[in-house]
Scaffold this motif. Structure first.
Motif, PDB file in Angstrom:
ATOM      1  N   PHE A 228       0.997  -0.951  -0.328  1.00  0.00           N
ATOM      2  CA  PHE A 228      -0.124  -0.164   0.297  1.00  0.00           C
ATOM      3  C   PHE A 228       0.934   1.512   0.267  1.00  0.00           C
ATOM      4  CE2 PHE A 228      -2.392  -3.240   1.658  1.00  0.00           C
ATOM      5  CZ  PHE A 228      -3.861  -3.482   0.772  1.00  0.00           C
ATOM      6  N   ALA A 229       0.381   2.752  -0.767  1.00  0.00           N
ATOM      7  CA  ALA A 229       1.106   3.376  -0.744  1.00  0.00           C
ATOM      8  C   ALA A 229      -0.245   4.588  -0.616  1.00  0.00           C
ATOM      9  CB  ALA A 229       1.854   3.521  -1.836  1.00  0.00           C
ATOM     10  N   ASN A 230       0.407   5.881  -0.393  1.00  0.00           N
ATOM     11  CA  ASN A 230      -0.317   7.013  -1.143  1.00  0.00           C
ATOM     12  C   ASN A 230       0.729   8.079  -1.237  1.00  0.00           C
ATOM     13  OD1 ASN A 230      -2.844   8.731  -1.190  1.00  0.00           O
ATOM     14  ND2 ASN A 230      -3.523   8.286   0.156  1.00  0.00           N
ATOM     15  N   TYR A 231       0.086   9.014  -2.147  1.00  0.00           N
ATOM     16  CA  TYR A 231       1.209  10.345  -2.213  1.00  0.00           C
ATOM     17  C   TYR A 231      -0.162  11.373  -2.569  1.00  0.00           C
ATOM     18  CZ  TYR A 231       3.164  13.691  -5.679  1.00  0.00           C
ATOM     19  OH  TYR A 231       2.930  14.430  -6.462  1.00  0.00           O
ATOM     20  N   LYS A 232       0.703  13.086  -1.560  1.00  0.00           N
ATOM     21  CA  LYS A 232      -0.098  13.948  -1.232  1.00  0.00           C
ATOM     22  C   LYS A 232       0.583  15.418  -1.913  1.00  0.00           C
ATOM     23  CE  LYS A 232      -3.810  12.614   1.555  1.00  0.00           C
ATOM     24  NZ  LYS A 232      -4.545  12.901   2.239  1.00  0.00           N
ATOM     25  N   THR A 233       0.201  15.857  -2.006  1.00  0.00           N
ATOM     26  CA  THR A 233       1.135  17.100  -2.398  1.00  0.00           C
ATOM     27  C   THR A 233       0.329  18.754  -1.613  1.00  0.00           C
ATOM     28  OG1 THR A 233       1.871  16.675  -4.873  1.00  0.00           O
ATOM     29  CG2 THR A 233       1.792  19.142  -3.979  1.00  0.00           C
ATOM     30  N   PHE A 234       1.021  19.479  -1.515  1.00  0.00           N
ATOM     31  CA  PHE A 234       0.920  20.293  -0.309  1.00  0.00           C
ATOM     32  C   PHE A 234       1.217  21.777  -1.301  1.00  0.00           C
ATOM     33  CE2 PHE A 234      -0.352  17.426   1.507  1.00  0.00           C
ATOM     34  CZ  PHE A 234      -1.047  17.401   2.785  1.00  0.00           C
ATOM     35  N   LEU A 235       0.517  22.627  -0.626  1.00  0.00           N
ATOM     36  CA  LEU A 235       0.593  23.962  -1.770  1.00  0.00           C
ATOM     37  C   LEU A 235       0.923  24.774  -0.207  1.00  0.00           C
ATOM     38  CD1 LEU A 235       0.757  26.240  -3.455  1.00  0.00           C
ATOM     39  CD2 LEU A 235      -1.663  27.445  -2.860  1.00  0.00           C
ATOM     40  N   MET A 236       2.197  25.007  -0.270  1.00  0.00           N
ATOM     41  CA  MET A 236       2.967  25.658   1.074  1.00  0.00           C
ATOM     42  C   MET A 236       2.755  27.356   1.035  1.00  0.00           C
ATOM     43  SD  MET A 236       4.264  23.029   2.532  1.00  0.00           S
ATOM     44  CE  MET A 236       5.783  23.706   3.499  1.00  0.00           C
ATOM     45  N   PRO A 237       2.665  27.588   2.647  1.00  0.00           N
ATOM     46  CA  PRO A 237       2.407  28.785   3.343  1.00  0.00           C
ATOM     47  C   PRO A 237       3.281  30.178   2.443  1.00  0.00           C
ATOM     48  CG  PRO A 237       3.247  28.066   5.059  1.00  0.00           C
ATOM     49  CD  PRO A 237       2.756  26.976   4.018  1.00  0.00           C
ATOM     50  N   ARG A 238       3.333  30.880   2.032  1.00  0.00           N
ATOM     51  CA  ARG A 238       4.456  32.163   1.654  1.00  0.00           C
ATOM     52  C   ARG A 238       6.151  32.295   2.789  1.00  0.00           C
ATOM     53  NH1 ARG A 238       3.191  36.685  -1.427  1.00  0.00           N
ATOM     54  NH2 ARG A 238       1.397  36.530  -1.235  1.00  0.00           N
ATOM     55  N   LYS A 239       6.887  32.188   1.920  1.00  0.00           N
ATOM     56  CA  LYS A 239       8.239  32.013   2.927  1.00  0.00           C
ATOM     57  C   LYS A 239       8.246  31.001   3.230  1.00  0.00           C
ATOM     58  CE  LYS A 239       9.683  36.878   2.370  1.00  0.00           C
ATOM     59  NZ  LYS A 239       8.733  38.249   2.637  1.00  0.00           N
ATOM     60  N   SER A 240       8.323  29.678   3.051  1.00  0.00           N
ATOM     61  CA  SER A 240       8.482  28.224   3.761  1.00  0.00           C
ATOM     62  C   SER A 240       9.165  27.863   3.536  1.00  0.00           C
ATOM     63  CB  SER A 240       6.913  28.124   3.285  1.00  0.00           C
ATOM     64  OG  SER A 240       7.323  27.230   1.068  1.00  0.00           O
ATOM     65  N   GLU A 241      10.605  28.217   3.565  1.00  0.00           N
ATOM     66  CA  GLU A 241      11.773  27.354   3.462  1.00  0.00           C
ATOM     67  C   GLU A 241      12.226  26.801   4.580  1.00  0.00           C
ATOM     68  OE1 GLU A 241      11.683  30.502   1.694  1.00  0.00           O
ATOM     69  OE2 GLU A 241      12.090  30.555   0.005  1.00  0.00           O
ATOM     70  N   GLU A 242      11.762  27.660   5.682  1.00  0.00           N
ATOM     71  CA  GLU A 242      11.738  27.262   7.433  1.00  0.00           C
ATOM     72  C   GLU A 242      10.455  26.163   7.796  1.00  0.00           C
ATOM     73  OE1 GLU A 242      12.932  30.309  10.010  1.00  0.00           O
ATOM     74  OE2 GLU A 242      14.339  31.228   8.735  1.00  0.00           O
ATOM     75  N   ILE A 243       9.647  26.216   7.651  1.00  0.00           N
ATOM     76  CA  ILE A 243       8.362  25.588   7.314  1.00  0.00           C
ATOM     77  C   ILE A 243       8.678  23.933   6.385  1.00  0.00           C
ATOM     78  CG2 ILE A 243       5.839  25.515   6.786  1.00  0.00           C
ATOM     79  CD1 ILE A 243       5.893  28.380   7.228  1.00  0.00           C
ATOM     80  N   SER A 244       9.481  24.843   5.510  1.00  0.00           N
ATOM     81  CA  SER A 244       8.797  22.768   5.110  1.00  0.00           C
ATOM     82  C   SER A 244      10.114  22.000   6.277  1.00  0.00           C
ATOM     83  CB  SER A 244       9.967  23.264   3.760  1.00  0.00           C
ATOM     84  OG  SER A 244      11.054  23.658   3.848  1.00  0.00           O
ATOM     85  N   ALA A 245      11.910  23.165   6.479  1.00  0.00           N
ATOM     86  CA  ALA A 245      12.742  22.062   7.380  1.00  0.00           C
ATOM     87  C   ALA A 245      11.726  21.486   8.571  1.00  0.00           C
ATOM     88  CB  ALA A 245      13.350  23.100   7.612  1.00  0.00           C
ATOM     89  N   LYS A 246      10.888  22.260   9.490  1.00  0.00           N
ATOM     90  CA  LYS A 246      10.130  21.917  10.538  1.00  0.00           C
ATOM     91  C   LYS A 246       9.471  21.132  10.049  1.00  0.00           C
ATOM     92  CE  LYS A 246       7.103  24.614  13.520  1.00  0.00           C
ATOM     93  NZ  LYS A 246       6.300  24.313  13.251  1.00  0.00           N
ATOM     94  N   ILE A 247       8.820  21.030   9.073  1.00  0.00           N
ATOM     95  CA  ILE A 247       7.612  20.025   8.953  1.00  0.00           C
ATOM     96  C   ILE A 247       9.057  18.075   8.229  1.00  0.00           C
ATOM     97  CG2 ILE A 247       6.296  18.668   7.270  1.00  0.00           C
ATOM     98  CD1 ILE A 247       4.894  21.328   6.396  1.00  0.00           C
ATOM     99  N   PHE A 248      10.083  18.667   7.854  1.00  0.00           N
ATOM    100  CA  PHE A 248      10.402  17.832   7.512  1.00  0.00           C
ATOM    101  C   PHE A 248      10.870  16.962   8.402  1.00  0.00           C
ATOM    102  CE2 PHE A 248      12.490  18.683   2.908  1.00  0.00           C
ATOM    103  CZ  PHE A 248      11.665  17.973   2.847  1.00  0.00           C
ATOM    104  N   THR A 249      11.655  18.079  10.012  1.00  0.00           N
ATOM    105  CA  THR A 249      11.749  17.556  11.259  1.00  0.00           C
ATOM    106  C   THR A 249      10.874  16.789  11.837  1.00  0.00           C
ATOM    107  OG1 THR A 249      13.163  19.408  11.310  1.00  0.00           O
ATOM    108  CG2 THR A 249      13.104  17.861  13.802  1.00  0.00           C
ATOM    109  N   GLU A 250       9.734  16.847  11.595  1.00  0.00           N
ATOM    110  CA  GLU A 250       8.616  16.835  12.881  1.00  0.00           C
ATOM    111  C   GLU A 250       7.989  15.091  12.136  1.00  0.00           C
ATOM    112  OE1 GLU A 250       5.098  19.104  13.015  1.00  0.00           O
ATOM    113  OE2 GLU A 250       5.767  20.784  13.043  1.00  0.00           O
ATOM    114  N   PHE A 251       8.406  15.036  10.585  1.00  0.00           N
ATOM    115  CA  PHE A 251       7.847  13.772  10.725  1.00  0.00           C
ATOM    116  C   PHE A 251       9.054  12.381  10.945  1.00  0.00           C
ATOM    117  CE2 PHE A 251       8.267  14.859   5.557  1.00  0.00           C
ATOM    118  CZ  PHE A 251       6.781  15.301   5.457  1.00  0.00           C
ATOM    119  N   ARG A 252       9.839  13.130  11.456  1.00  0.00           N
ATOM    120  CA  ARG A 252      11.492  12.263  11.948  1.00  0.00           C
ATOM    121  C   ARG A 252      11.201  11.933  13.985  1.00  0.00           C
ATOM    122  NH1 ARG A 252      17.272  14.393  10.954  1.00  0.00           N
ATOM    123  NH2 ARG A 252      17.910  12.791  11.489  1.00  0.00           N
ATOM    124  N   LEU A 253      10.246  13.686  14.439  1.00  0.00           N
ATOM    125  CA  LEU A 253      10.275  13.322  15.641  1.00  0.00           C
ATOM    126  C   LEU A 253       8.938  12.288  16.013  1.00  0.00           C
ATOM    127  CD1 LEU A 253      10.787  17.051  17.205  1.00  0.00           C
ATOM    128  CD2 LEU A 253      11.967  15.230  17.372  1.00  0.00           C
TER     129      LEU A 253
END
Ligand SMILES: Cc1cc2nc3c(=O)[nH]c(=O)nc-3n(C[C@H](O)[C@H](O)[C@H](O)COP(=O)(O)OP(=O)(O)OC[C@H]3O[C@@H](n4cnc5c(N)ncnc54)[C@H](O)[C@@H]3O)c2cc1C
Length: 323
Positions: A228-253
């Motif tokens: 089984f697999a799933n795939y999704k794409t999201f539109l990020m808020p403005r100036k999202s470089e730091e937010i994307s890094a935070k999301i990657f960290t949250e996956f791991r945490l």
């Protein structure tokens, strides 16, 4: 016909060597069209013994040898610098040699493409985990190991393609043929272990761009492909470089083993859609950064749970689901 050509044509069969102008020019370019130089000779070996003989001749003649897999390197690594040298085309060595289904290790000739290898493995419900580079339909396993490739899928879960490397057969510039890991032990029948046999010599050849030797055989761990697999794409808020890094960290945490995830910054989305590279995003009203995830699971319930957790992370960080 040069003296060098006469020596080399004794090593390989007649249709595997050429000093024809058109062939030499074809091999003077890769996916990167810049002309750096034209080789003297193009040669296509079929095994490690032939590679070894070629390198011995090149050593005697003091002439450069350039290994070439799929020729997908964008930085000129697999073509000559200056009008000289022998291009060693490894695409003739493209067979699967063994699939050890008990230890989940596949041994291949280094010129096989990631695409061909994974096509073969899917007959057994297996895959290479990290699928090599994004160019894997043509790029070779030997090229991927020489570049420490990531990006074709699976690197969030499995790391770079060199993470699953078990052992290598390498022809050194002197022509000597060596094996690494458990295969360095003459009593070992099949490769089973990279570490624990002394220093990790395989790592010397990971990311070496072929400078330290020619990889002729590669053994990799393989993995059962979850159903089984799933795939999704999201539109990020403005100036999202730091937010994307935070999301990657949250996956791991949160301990979610995301298979793959990538962030495309605002500028890339804007310029990419203008140039027609991302046609699916042309209708986006706001050309902001986007981020996707791919996640795998062994059951439908497990998949639903992972998707729920991942979506929550994105939505809490003010991303909007695109689908
Ligand atoms: C569309 C596209 C997408 C790409 N996506 C990615 C990506 O997602 N991630 C990424 O990391 N890269 C990516 N790349 C770059 C490149 O394709 C990869 O690095 C790939 O692994 C190169 O493999 P190749 O077989 O084409 O190697 P080549 O280009 O033929 O060679 C690369 C280097 O390795 C050496 N080499 C090749 N085979 C051997 C061998 N058997 N023994 C010793 N040395 C050898 C060559 O001399 C050269 O220095 C991409 C390129 C393109 C064009």
């Amino acid at each position: 016909m040069s003296e060098l050509y006469q020596k080399l044509e004794k090593i390989v069969s007649k249709n595997c060597i050429s000093d024809n102008l058109y062939i030499r020019h074809a091999y003077s370019r890769t996916v990167d069209p810049v002309l750096q130089g034209v080789p003297d000779i193009v040669i296509r070996p079929t095994d490690a013994r032939e590679v070894s003989e070629i390198l011995k001749v090149a050593n005697d003649e003091n002439i450069a040898v350039i290994s070439r897999g799929g020729g997908d390197c964008e930085f000129g690594g697999s073509k000559p610098i200056g009008d000289s040298g022998i291009v060693l085309d490894l695409k003739g060595m493209n067979n699967v040699l063994n699939l050890d289904q008990e230890n989940l290790i596949v041994t291949v000739e280094a010129g096989i493409s990631w695409g061909k290898l994974n096509d073969y493995l899917c007959n057994f419900g297996l895959y290479t985990g990290c699928l090599g580079p994004g160019s894997g339909l043509t790029a070779s396993v030997g090229g991927g190991i020489s570049h420490q490739s990531v990006g074709g899928g699976g690197c969030a879960k499995y790391g770079s393609c060199t993470n699953q490397l078990v052992s290598l057969e390498v022809v050194l510039p002197t022509g000597e043929i060596i094996e690494t890991g458990s295969q360095a032990n003459k009593y070992s029948k099949l490769p089973f272990n990279r570490f624990g046999n002394g220093p990790d010599f395989a790592s010397l050849f990971c990311g070496d761009n072929g400078i330290f030797g020619v990889k002729t055989q590669v053994s990799l761990q393989v993995f059962p492909k979850p159903p089984f697999a799933n795939y999704k794409t999201f539109l990020m808020p403005r100036k999202s470089e730091e937010i994307s890094a935070k999301i990657f960290t949250e996956f791991r945490l949160k301990g979610i083993d995301v298979y793959d995830s990538m962030y495309f910054m605002d500028l890339l989305v804007r310029v990419g859609t203008e140039k027609g590279i991302f046609p699916l995003w042309e209708n986006l009203k706001r050309k902001r950064g986007t981020m996707f995830y791919t996640v795998e699971a062994n059951t439908e319930i497990e998949l639903e749970e992972k998707v729920k957790q991942l979506d929550k992370i994105f939505l809490q960080n003010k991303a909007e689901e695109l689908g």
